[in-house]
Design a protein around this motif. Structure first.
Motif, PDB file in Angstrom:
ATOM      1  N   SER A 278       0.834  -1.203   0.000  1.00  0.00           N
ATOM      2  CA  SER A 278       0.000   0.000   0.000  1.00  0.00           C
ATOM      3  C   SER A 278       0.869   1.253   0.000  1.00  0.00           C
ATOM      4  N   SER A 279       1.985   1.198   0.735  1.00  0.00           N
ATOM      5  CA  SER A 279       2.920   2.317   0.754  1.00  0.00           C
ATOM      6  C   SER A 279       3.573   2.495  -0.607  1.00  0.00           C
ATOM      7  N   PHE A 280       3.961   1.380  -1.244  1.00  0.00           N
ATOM      8  CA  PHE A 280       4.541   1.448  -2.570  1.00  0.00           C
ATOM      9  C   PHE A 280       3.566   2.061  -3.560  1.00  0.00           C
TER      10      PHE A 280
ATOM     11  N   PHE B 209       3.806   5.580  -5.882  1.00  0.00           N
ATOM     12  CA  PHE B 209       3.654   5.578  -7.343  1.00  0.00           C
ATOM     13  C   PHE B 209       2.518   6.498  -7.782  1.00  0.00           C
ATOM     14  N   LEU B 210       1.383   6.411  -7.077  1.00  0.00           N
ATOM     15  CA  LEU B 210       0.183   7.097  -7.517  1.00  0.00           C
ATOM     16  C   LEU B 210       0.180   8.590  -7.201  1.00  0.00           C
ATOM     17  N   ARG B 211       0.953   9.008  -6.244  1.00  0.00           N
ATOM     18  CA  ARG B 211       0.888  10.429  -5.878  1.00  0.00           C
ATOM     19  C   ARG B 211       1.696  11.304  -6.830  1.00  0.00           C
ATOM     20  N   ASN B 212       2.414  10.643  -7.754  1.00  0.00           N
ATOM     21  CA  ASN B 212       3.234  11.427  -8.687  1.00  0.00           C
ATOM     22  C   ASN B 212       2.526  11.549 -10.028  1.00  0.00           C
ATOM     23  N   PHE B 213       1.605  12.474 -10.087  1.00  0.00           N
ATOM     24  CA  PHE B 213       0.863  12.673 -11.343  1.00  0.00           C
ATOM     25  C   PHE B 213       0.810  14.147 -11.676  1.00  0.00           C
TER      26      PHE B 213
END
Length: 456
Positions: free
Chosen positions: A446-448, A452-456
């Motif tokens: 979940s941390s990984f 990944f997802l917060r960099n958009f």
């Protein structure tokens, strides 16, 4: 009955011990190592040994049954004492068979897919309110234990393991169950996990078919060439045979549908392996009297088991999946499944390789082009394992780069570096697939996914 467990701390062993104690049997046990969650479960049930170790004095002639776990070897002092006294000694599959001899026994076997098919069947039966016993090798969603034996139930669903029953019983576990209904999902010799030779491995499945009770039923994946060959070698025995194949399906807006006539049944799972597993589970349920509409209604909310293409998180149209896989064939299949499900999005695939197996020069070339459907390909290895095996890092990277032959390929050996890679990746328009047969070196997926997802 008075029952003693040698190596009570095993995952199945402690579940069986607790279940038998709940039924009213007098249960005791020993082990020289007990870890979580077995330790807490046994403590709560009042079955945790007072001290670790083996104590021959615990073995007395009033014991009705001794159940021997895989952890105990042939020289175990408690086993020696039981043999001297002539006590009845069981492996756990032998004991489970004896407890279910009057039940309908459904055994799901295969190199891959058996846990998923077993969990699909259990999910459907539970949702339909049908009582059953079960034995599985992994914790499944919706079920608290790995095993349930209830004298009042007349059906048991068993995940059939092809590996040895105990240290003194070198037969495969699934040969002990004598199924009324057996399923083989597919047979593939995996040299990354092999403990026996290839032909001996295949022979186990032929022997398994021959344990089906007279006039029983074999259900098998007829699209798997090796399985078909094994089935053809058993045509001399009188059983029912029912082959299944990949069902018709369609994909729309990231959702996979089973196509049945004009009906479209939406699923929460995807990928050809999972869909083939649905076909196998349906065939078993049909033989158990489940109607087609009942099955389709119940299977719609089934979620993936044991991390097989399991959804982790999503944001702004990007999705993260984790997958329990490491062999080249599984790597190709899972990558293809994600790309087929989301054809307009690019894919980042990270596979964690075990340095003890997957860097063997005899095997590494089998990974050639296996990640080609991914837009970015990453191999993650624990650098400490490389050092333990005296592998030169630069040589390992060069060999992997040559083997995978991917234009956007990199090797990462530190968890911190992997986190930096994920944090720096602009995830808009990309999906992430993280594959491993290990535990990600303790990394929280979940941390990984968040990195990944917060960099958009």
């Amino acid at each position: 009955m008075r029952i003693h467990f040698i190596a009570i701390g095993g995952s199945i062993m402690h579940n069986l011990a607790i279940n038998l104690a709940e039924q009213g049997h007098q249960v005791s046990g020993s082990d020289d190592q007990i870890v979580e969650p077995s330790k807490s479960h046994l403590l709560e049930a009042g079955l945790l040994p007072k001290e670790l170790g083996w104590f021959p004095e615990k073995i007395t002639d009033d014991i009705d049954a001794v159940i021997l776990g895989m952890h105990a070897d042939g020289e175990n002092p408690e086993l020696k004492k039981a043999q001297e006294l002539g006590l009845k000694i069981y492996s756990f599959p032998e004991f489970v068979y004896e407890q279910s001899v009057d039940k309908i026994r459904v055994v799901i076997a295969g190199t891959y897919g058996k846990t998923t098919i077993t969990s699909m069947i259990m999910h459907v039966l539970k949702k339909l309110g049908k009582p059953f016993d079960y034995l599985v090798g992994a914790q499944l969603e919706g079920f608290d234990d790995l095993l349930q034996l209830n004298p009042d139930h007349n059906l048991i669903i068993i995940e059939g393991d092809e590996y040895y029953a105990s240290s003194v019983d070198k037969h495969s576990k699934f040969l002990e169950y004598k199924p009324n209904i057996a399923l083989i999902s597919g047979v593939e010799w995996d040299h990354f996990k092999a403990v026996i030779e290839e032909e001996a491995y295949y022979k186990q499945f032929e022997d398994f078919i021959r344990t089906i009770v007279p006039k029983g039923t074999l259900i098998y994946n007829k699209e798997n060439e090796r399985t078909r060959a094994i089935v053809e070698r058993t045509m001399d025995i009188k059983i029912n045979r029912h082959g299944y194949k990949l069902p018709e399906y369609s994909i729309n807006k990231g959702v996979t549908y089973l196509n049945h006539g004009e009906d479209r049944i939406p699923l929460k799972i995807f990928g050809k392996h999972n869909l083939s597993n649905v076909a196998g589970a349906f065939t078993v349920c049909e033989w158990l009297g489940v109607k087609r509409d009942e099955f389709y209604d119940a299977i719609q909310d089934f979620k993936s088991s044991i991390r097989y293409l399991e959804f982790v998180a999503s944001q702004n149209g990007s999705v993260v999946y984790q997958d329990f896989a490491h062999t080249p064939s599984k790597l190709r299949a899972s990558i293809h499944a994600v790309k087929e499900q989301f054809p307009t999005q690019d894919l980042v695939t990270i596979i964690e390789l075990n340095a003890y197996d997957s860097l063997d020069p005899h095997f590494i070339q089998e990974y050639a082009n296996s990640m080609n459907e991914s837009d970015f390909a990453v191999v993650f290895m624990n650098i400490s394992l490389l050092k333990e095996k005296n592998i030169v890092l630069d040589n390992a990277i060069a060999n992997l780069t040559q083997a995978f032959n991917h234009p956007a390929f990199r090797v990462i050996t530190q968890v911190a570096d992997l986190e930096v890679f994920l944090e720096g990746f602009k995830s808009t328009g990309y999906n992430l697939l993280f594959m491993s047969s290990n535990n990600y070196n303790g990394v929280n997926m979940s941390s990984f996914a968040d990195k990944f997802l917060r960099n958009f």
